[in-house]
Write a protein that holds these residues in place. Structure first.
Motif, mmCIF file in Angstrom:
data_model
loop_
_atom_site.group_PDB
_atom_site.id
_atom_site.type_symbol
_atom_site.label_atom_id
_atom_site.label_comp_id
_atom_site.label_asym_id
_atom_site.label_seq_id
_atom_site.Cartn_x
_atom_site.Cartn_y
_atom_site.Cartn_z
ATOM 1 N N LEU A 1 -11.931 1.667 5.021
ATOM 2 C CA LEU A 1 -11.832 1.328 3.600
ATOM 3 C C LEU A 1 -11.297 -0.087 3.459
ATOM 4 O O LEU A 1 -10.831 -0.705 4.415
ATOM 5 N N MET B 1 -8.538 -2.291 1.132
ATOM 6 C CA MET B 1 -7.384 -2.164 0.242
ATOM 7 C C MET B 1 -7.013 -3.540 -0.298
ATOM 8 O O MET B 1 -6.929 -4.512 0.458
ATOM 9 N N ALA C 1 0.805 -1.214 0.000
ATOM 10 C CA ALA C 1 0.000 0.000 0.000
ATOM 11 C C ALA C 1 0.835 1.259 0.000
ATOM 12 O O ALA C 1 0.294 2.350 0.023
ATOM 13 N N TYR D 1 -15.653 2.217 1.242
ATOM 14 C CA TYR D 1 -15.416 3.343 2.141
ATOM 15 C C TYR D 1 -16.509 3.450 3.196
ATOM 16 O O TYR D 1 -17.702 3.325 2.911
ATOM 17 N N LYS E 1 -4.346 2.248 8.889
ATOM 18 C CA LYS E 1 -4.925 2.950 7.744
ATOM 19 C C LYS E 1 -4.280 4.315 7.550
ATOM 20 O O LYS E 1 -3.888 4.679 6.433
ATOM 21 N N THR F 1 -9.539 10.646 1.537
ATOM 22 C CA THR F 1 -9.229 9.269 1.925
ATOM 23 C C THR F 1 -8.749 9.206 3.369
ATOM 24 O O THR F 1 -9.074 8.274 4.111
ATOM 25 N N PHE G 1 -8.937 0.713 -3.793
ATOM 26 C CA PHE G 1 -9.552 1.147 -2.553
ATOM 27 C C PHE G 1 -11.070 1.122 -2.741
ATOM 28 O O PHE G 1 -11.582 1.680 -3.719
#
Length: 249
Positions: free
Chosen positions: A56, A58, A11, A223, A149, A50, A220
Motif C-alpha cells: 500500500l 501511505m 501512521a 493497494y 507495513k 489492510t 492509504f
C-alpha cells in the motif's frame, strides 16, 4: 537519531486510537454499505483486510506534543520493501528499504534535526551526509519501524479499550473511491474517523484525528501494487556505522 524513529508516529498517532477492531458500537442499519453490520465489526474487517494487503501507499502527517509536524509519504509491502519520503519539521529525507537495508538521503535541515542531540557529531558528520544515501545499521532501533507495513497496521490494535463505540456516518469519497465514514470521540475530546472502502475489499482509505494534542491524517492507496526500490549507487552511498566509527577514532 531519535528523529528518524518519530517519523513512524505519522501512521500510528492518528490511527492507533481510532481504527481498531472490536465488538459493540452503532449498528447503523439504515446505511446500504455493510448492511446490518456494526461500526466496530466493519472496523475489524477493515483492519484485517489492510493487514492482508500485499502492499500500500501511505501519506499523512501528525502534530507532536512539542508542536512540530512529522510527515510520511511512502509505498511499502509485506517484505518491508519501501520507498518515499519522511519529514521532521522543515527537514525532509528520501527513504528506500531494499535487500534488508535502509537508506536515507536527507537535506541539511533533516540531518541537523537528526543530530541535534549530538552537536559535535553533527558539525563533523553533516557535511559528509548531505546529498548522500546513508546506509543505516540493520539493528538500529531508531529506524527499525520506518518501512514496517505490518507494524503500522498492528499499531491500530494496541489499546483494546479504544476499540469500542464507533459510530457509522455517511458515505463519502476518498481518492475517487466510495468510503463509509466511522467516527468516535476520543478521551481528550478529539474526533477520530476511519474511512472504509465500500466496494471490493474493505480497505482503510483514510484516517483522521481532529482536535486534541496530536491532530493529523493518513491516506492509504495503491493497494497491492508492486514496490520495487532500487539500491542506491555505491558512489552515492555512505555507511553510517563506518562513519560513526571514524568519528570515535
Amino acid at each position: 537519531m531519535r528523529t528518524l524513529k518519530v517519523a513512524t508516529a505519522v501512521a500510528t498517532a492518528s490511527v492507533s486510537v481510532a481504527l481498531l477492531a472490536g465488538c459493540g458500537g452503532d449498528s447503523g442499519g439504515e446505511s446500504k454499505p455493510f448492511d446490518g453490520q456494526s461500526a466496530d465489526d466493519i472496523a475489524a474487517k477493515a483492519v484485517e483486510a489492510t493487514q492482508q494487503a500485499k502492499s500500500l501507499h501511505m501519506k499523512g502527517d501528525t502534530r507532536l506534543e512539542d508542536g512540530s509536524t512529522v510527515t510520511i509519504d511512502v509505498s511499502v509491502d509485506q517484505e518491508k520493501n519501501c520507498q518515499g519520503t519522511i519529514g521532521t519539521g522543515e527537514g525532509k529525507a528520501d527513504v528506500r528499504h531494499t535487500d534488508a537495508t535502509l537508506f536515507l538521503r536527507g537535506d541539511a535541515q533533516y540531518w541537523r534535526s537528526a543530530l541535534q542531540q549530538q552537536p559535535d557529531a553533527a558539525q563533523k558528520m553533516a557535511p559528509k551526509l548531505q546529498g548522500k544515501w546513508v546506509k543505516m545499521p540493520a539493528n538500529d532501533a531508531a529506524t527499525a519501524g520506518v518501512c514496517d507495513k505490518q507494524g503500522f497496521i498492528a499499531a491500530m490494535d494496541e489499546d483494546k479499550s479504544e476499540r469500542q463505540g464507533m459510530k457509522r456516518g455517511d458515505t463519502t469519497e476518498v481518492g475517487g473511491e466510495e468510503a463509509l465514514k466511522l467516527t468516535k470521540k476520543g478521551s481528550a475530546g478529539e474526533t477520530l474517523a476511519l474511512y472504509v472502502a465500500t466496494e471490493g475489499e474493505p480497505y482503510i482509505l483514510k484516517t483522521t484525528t481532529e482536535g486534541g494534542e496530536n491532530p493529523g491524517s493518513v491516506t492509504f492507496s495503491d493497494y497491492n501494487k508492486p514496490v520495487s526500490p532500487e539500491q542506491p549507487p555505491a558512489d552515492q552511498t555512505v555507511d553510517m556505522k563506518e562513519l560513526a566509527g571514524e568519528q570515535r577514532a
